[in-house]
Structures are given as structure tokens and as C-alpha cells.
Design a protein around this motif. Structure first.
Motif, PDB file in Angstrom:
ATOM      1  N   TYR A   4      42.772 151.406  -9.071  1.00  0.00           N
ATOM      2  CA  TYR A   4      42.922 150.058  -9.626  1.00  0.00           C
ATOM      3  C   TYR A   4      41.883 149.116  -9.026  1.00  0.00           C
ATOM      4  N   THR A   5      41.700 149.173  -7.724  1.00  0.00           N
ATOM      5  CA  THR A   5      40.734 148.288  -7.076  1.00  0.00           C
ATOM      6  C   THR A   5      39.308 148.611  -7.502  1.00  0.00           C
ATOM      7  N   MET A   6      38.976 149.899  -7.611  1.00  0.00           N
ATOM      8  CA  MET A   6      37.638 150.263  -8.089  1.00  0.00           C
ATOM      9  C   MET A   6      37.386 149.690  -9.477  1.00  0.00           C
ATOM     10  N   MET A   7      38.413 149.753 -10.326  1.00  0.00           N
ATOM     11  CA  MET A   7      38.269 149.180 -11.665  1.00  0.00           C
ATOM     12  C   MET A   7      38.065 147.671 -11.586  1.00  0.00           C
ATOM     13  N   ASP A   8      38.899 147.004 -10.798  1.00  0.00           N
ATOM     14  CA  ASP A   8      38.876 145.545 -10.742  1.00  0.00           C
ATOM     15  C   ASP A   8      37.567 145.022 -10.182  1.00  0.00           C
ATOM     16  N   TRP A   9      36.932 145.796  -9.321  1.00  0.00           N
ATOM     17  CA  TRP A   9      35.695 145.361  -8.677  1.00  0.00           C
ATOM     18  C   TRP A   9      34.451 145.936  -9.359  1.00  0.00           C
ATOM     19  N   SER A  10      34.621 146.474 -10.551  1.00  0.00           N
ATOM     20  CA  SER A  10      33.493 147.070 -11.274  1.00  0.00           C
ATOM     21  C   SER A  10      33.236 146.336 -12.587  1.00  0.00           C
ATOM     22  N   PHE A  11      32.068 146.572 -13.155  1.00  0.00           N
ATOM     23  CA  PHE A  11      31.764 146.105 -14.502  1.00  0.00           C
ATOM     24  C   PHE A  11      32.083 147.245 -15.469  1.00  0.00           C
ATOM     25  N   ASN A  12      32.983 146.991 -16.393  1.00  0.00           N
ATOM     26  CA  ASN A  12      33.396 148.021 -17.349  1.00  0.00           C
ATOM     27  C   ASN A  12      32.509 147.946 -18.593  1.00  0.00           C
ATOM     28  N   GLU A  13      31.638 148.920 -18.730  1.00  0.00           N
ATOM     29  CA  GLU A  13      30.735 148.943 -19.891  1.00  0.00           C
ATOM     30  C   GLU A  13      30.946 150.190 -20.744  1.00  0.00           C
ATOM     31  N   ALA A  14      32.014 150.959 -20.450  1.00  0.00           N
ATOM     32  CA  ALA A  14      32.180 152.229 -21.159  1.00  0.00           C
ATOM     33  C   ALA A  14      33.589 152.502 -21.659  1.00  0.00           C
ATOM     34  N   TYR A  15      34.581 151.759 -21.185  1.00  0.00           N
ATOM     35  CA  TYR A  15      35.970 152.041 -21.544  1.00  0.00           C
ATOM     36  C   TYR A  15      36.550 150.885 -22.356  1.00  0.00           C
ATOM     37  N   PRO A  16      37.531 151.174 -23.216  1.00  0.00           N
ATOM     38  CA  PRO A  16      38.043 150.141 -24.114  1.00  0.00           C
ATOM     39  C   PRO A  16      38.786 149.007 -23.426  1.00  0.00           C
ATOM     40  N   ASP A  17      39.396 149.278 -22.265  1.00  0.00           N
ATOM     41  CA  ASP A  17      40.131 148.221 -21.571  1.00  0.00           C
ATOM     42  C   ASP A  17      40.279 148.573 -20.102  1.00  0.00           C
ATOM     43  N   ARG A  18      40.903 147.685 -19.369  1.00  0.00           N
ATOM     44  CA  ARG A  18      41.019 147.852 -17.917  1.00  0.00           C
ATOM     45  C   ARG A  18      41.904 149.054 -17.561  1.00  0.00           C
ATOM     46  N   ARG A  19      42.961 149.261 -18.312  1.00  0.00           N
ATOM     47  CA  ARG A  19      43.834 150.401 -18.024  1.00  0.00           C
ATOM     48  C   ARG A  19      43.077 151.719 -18.219  1.00  0.00           C
ATOM     49  N   ALA A  20      42.346 151.838 -19.287  1.00  0.00           N
ATOM     50  CA  ALA A  20      41.638 153.091 -19.570  1.00  0.00           C
ATOM     51  C   ALA A  20      40.670 153.445 -18.442  1.00  0.00           C
ATOM     52  N   LEU A  21      39.948 152.453 -17.937  1.00  0.00           N
ATOM     53  CA  LEU A  21      39.033 152.705 -16.832  1.00  0.00           C
ATOM     54  C   LEU A  21      39.804 153.095 -15.574  1.00  0.00           C
ATOM     55  N   THR A  22      40.904 152.405 -15.298  1.00  0.00           N
ATOM     56  CA  THR A  22      41.702 152.715 -14.112  1.00  0.00           C
ATOM     57  C   THR A  22      42.207 154.154 -14.151  1.00  0.00           C
ATOM     58  N   ILE A  23      42.713 154.586 -15.296  1.00  0.00           N
ATOM     59  CA  ILE A  23      43.264 155.938 -15.417  1.00  0.00           C
ATOM     60  C   ILE A  23      42.157 156.980 -15.268  1.00  0.00           C
ATOM     61  N   ALA A  24      40.989 156.722 -15.833  1.00  0.00           N
ATOM     62  CA  ALA A  24      39.865 157.647 -15.676  1.00  0.00           C
ATOM     63  C   ALA A  24      39.480 157.778 -14.200  1.00  0.00           C
ATOM     64  N   LEU A  25      39.444 156.658 -13.507  1.00  0.00           N
ATOM     65  CA  LEU A  25      39.121 156.684 -12.086  1.00  0.00           C
ATOM     66  C   LEU A  25      40.201 157.425 -11.288  1.00  0.00           C
ATOM     67  N   ALA A  26      41.461 157.256 -11.691  1.00  0.00           N
ATOM     68  CA  ALA A  26      42.560 157.934 -10.997  1.00  0.00           C
ATOM     69  C   ALA A  26      42.430 159.452 -11.102  1.00  0.00           C
ATOM     70  N   HIS A  27      42.067 159.939 -12.279  1.00  0.00           N
ATOM     71  CA  HIS A  27      41.902 161.392 -12.448  1.00  0.00           C
ATOM     72  C   HIS A  27      40.730 161.911 -11.606  1.00  0.00           C
ATOM     73  N   ALA A  28      39.674 161.110 -11.520  1.00  0.00           N
ATOM     74  CA  ALA A  28      38.535 161.508 -10.683  1.00  0.00           C
ATOM     75  C   ALA A  28      38.927 161.509  -9.207  1.00  0.00           C
ATOM     76  N   LEU A  29      39.671 160.490  -8.801  1.00  0.00           N
ATOM     77  CA  LEU A  29      40.086 160.390  -7.405  1.00  0.00           C
ATOM     78  C   LEU A  29      41.061 161.508  -7.044  1.00  0.00           C
ATOM     79  N   ARG A  30      41.895 161.911  -7.996  1.00  0.00           N
ATOM     80  CA  ARG A  30      42.844 162.995  -7.697  1.00  0.00           C
ATOM     81  C   ARG A  30      42.113 164.273  -7.283  1.00  0.00           C
ATOM     82  N   ARG A  31      40.967 164.526  -7.867  1.00  0.00           N
ATOM     83  CA  ARG A  31      40.204 165.709  -7.466  1.00  0.00           C
ATOM     84  C   ARG A  31      39.789 165.605  -5.999  1.00  0.00           C
ATOM     85  N   GLU A  32      39.451 164.406  -5.566  1.00  0.00           N
ATOM     86  CA  GLU A  32      39.094 164.214  -4.164  1.00  0.00           C
ATOM     87  C   GLU A  32      40.323 164.383  -3.261  1.00  0.00           C
ATOM     88  N   VAL A  33      41.451 163.843  -3.704  1.00  0.00           N
ATOM     89  CA  VAL A  33      42.694 163.997  -2.935  1.00  0.00           C
ATOM     90  C   VAL A  33      43.040 165.474  -2.773  1.00  0.00           C
TER      91      VAL A  33
END
Length: 201
Positions: A4-33
């Protein structure tokens, strides 16, 4: 840093809304976890300092954290750090963020969140900030013990861990070491005091 914080502190130029970007980032972060857990990590901290700034988007943060933490082994403790903000606006709903422990800055605000916790029980573990990282002043051991005793009025001892309010990067190396020494000494003295108390005290 959490999705959520990565989304809020980023410029969204590729996703339809804030939730979509947050969820995409969450799936990426889960791989790191998962990689951290596979490597043997027993503590996974995913910080969400922006969560308290937009109460209307708390559900997005909860959903995203769930993607990051759901199904982890039982012996892995999950932690999130939330920075200063309008906690009263998201409490107690913030307790639905799926982590074991919240790391909160308590000392800079003179423990004002304890009043909120007394109105609605704080049900998670807490890493309780007992030294102010934004001040050059060095707390005394008694200062820290007083703050811990105030916390014990509303949160059981077994759910409290002591730590600085936040990262100590704003302090000099010398200030950092001294503040940490105060925390450790206060913890030792409090444990000794509790050990001397009668079992029914």
C-alpha cells in the motif's frame, strides 16, 4: 516497505486505479516474503507507514497485506510498522491488518494512543516505541519504565515488546547507541521487578 505504501508513494502510469496497483505490488512482494521464509527468516516485517493517512483506503491495505502474509508457516512472526497519523480514524479496524504484531510510535506523541486503546482493546502484539527518535534528548531509564507501566494499564505484558519509536537514522551513532542502552536497561529492571512480585499480584 509494504504494497500500500509503495503504491501511495509512486506515480501510477500503468494500472487503472490505486487498488489495482497495490494488489500487483502485493503479489510481487509475496514472492520476496516466500524467499525470505525459505531462507530461514522467522520474523517478516512489512512496513505500511502510509496506512494512517487515508482511512478510506484501509480495506485496500488489509487486502494487500493478506496477500503478503496468508498461509505463512506458524513459526513465522509477521510485523507491520505504521507511522504517525490519524490512528483514531482507523482504529480498531486497523487490527484487521493480517499481521501478528504492530510496531507503533508511542513516545513522540506522549502515549496518546493508549487512550484510544483503553476504549477498544488492542488485541494484537505491539512493538511499543519507548524512545523518541526525533529528539536529541536522551531518555532516562525511569522515563522508559514509566512509559512501559502506562502501556501495561491497557495491554498485557506478554504482548509488549520494547523498541524505539521508529528507525534511528535521524540520530547520530552515539545517540542511537545510548537510546538503545536505555531501552535494554529499562527492560532488565522491569523484568527483575516483575520477578519479585507475588504470583497473584
Amino acid at each position: 516497505t509494504g504494497p500500500y505504501t509503495m503504491m501511495d508513494w509512486s506515480f501510477n502510469e500503468a494500472y487503472p486505479d490505486r487498488r489495482a496497483l497495490t494488489i500487483a505490488l502485493a503479489h510481487a512482494l509475496r514472492r520476496e516474503v516466500d524467499a525470505l521464509v525459505e531462507a530461514g527468516c522467522k520474523y517478516v516485517q512489512i512496513d505500511e507507514p502510509a496506512v494512517s493517512t487515508r482511512p478510506d483506503e484501509l480495506e485496500i491495505a488489509i487486502e494487500a497485506m493478506g496477500i503478503c502474509t496468508e498461509g505463512l508457516p506458524q513459526d513465522v512472526k509477521t510485523i507491520t510498522h505504521i507511522c504517525y497519523g490519524d490512528f483514531a480514524a482507523i482504529y480498531p479496524d486497523m487490527l484487521r491488518i493480517p499481521v501478528d504484531q504492530f510496531d507503533l510510535e508511542m513516545s513522540n506523541s506522549e502515549l496518546d494512543m493508549l487512550g484510544v486503546f483503553s476504549e477498544s482493546e488492542f488485541t494484537k502484539e505491539i512493538a511499543f516505541g519507548v524512545v523518541d527518535v526525533h529528539s536529541h534528548s536522551l531518555e532516562t531509564v525511569e522515563d522508559v519504565k514509566r512509559r512501559v507501566r502506562a502501556a501495561l494499564e491497557v495491554i498485557p505484558a506478554e504482548r509488549i515488546t520494547l523498541d524505539p519509536d521508529c528507525g534511528l537514522k535521524t540520530r547520530t551513532r552515539e545517540e542511537t547507541v545510548e537510546k538503545l542502552k536505555v531501552i535494554v536497561q529499562a527492560a532488565r529492571e522491569l523484568r527483575e521487578e516483575f520477578a519479585r512480585q507475588p504470583a497473584d499480584a
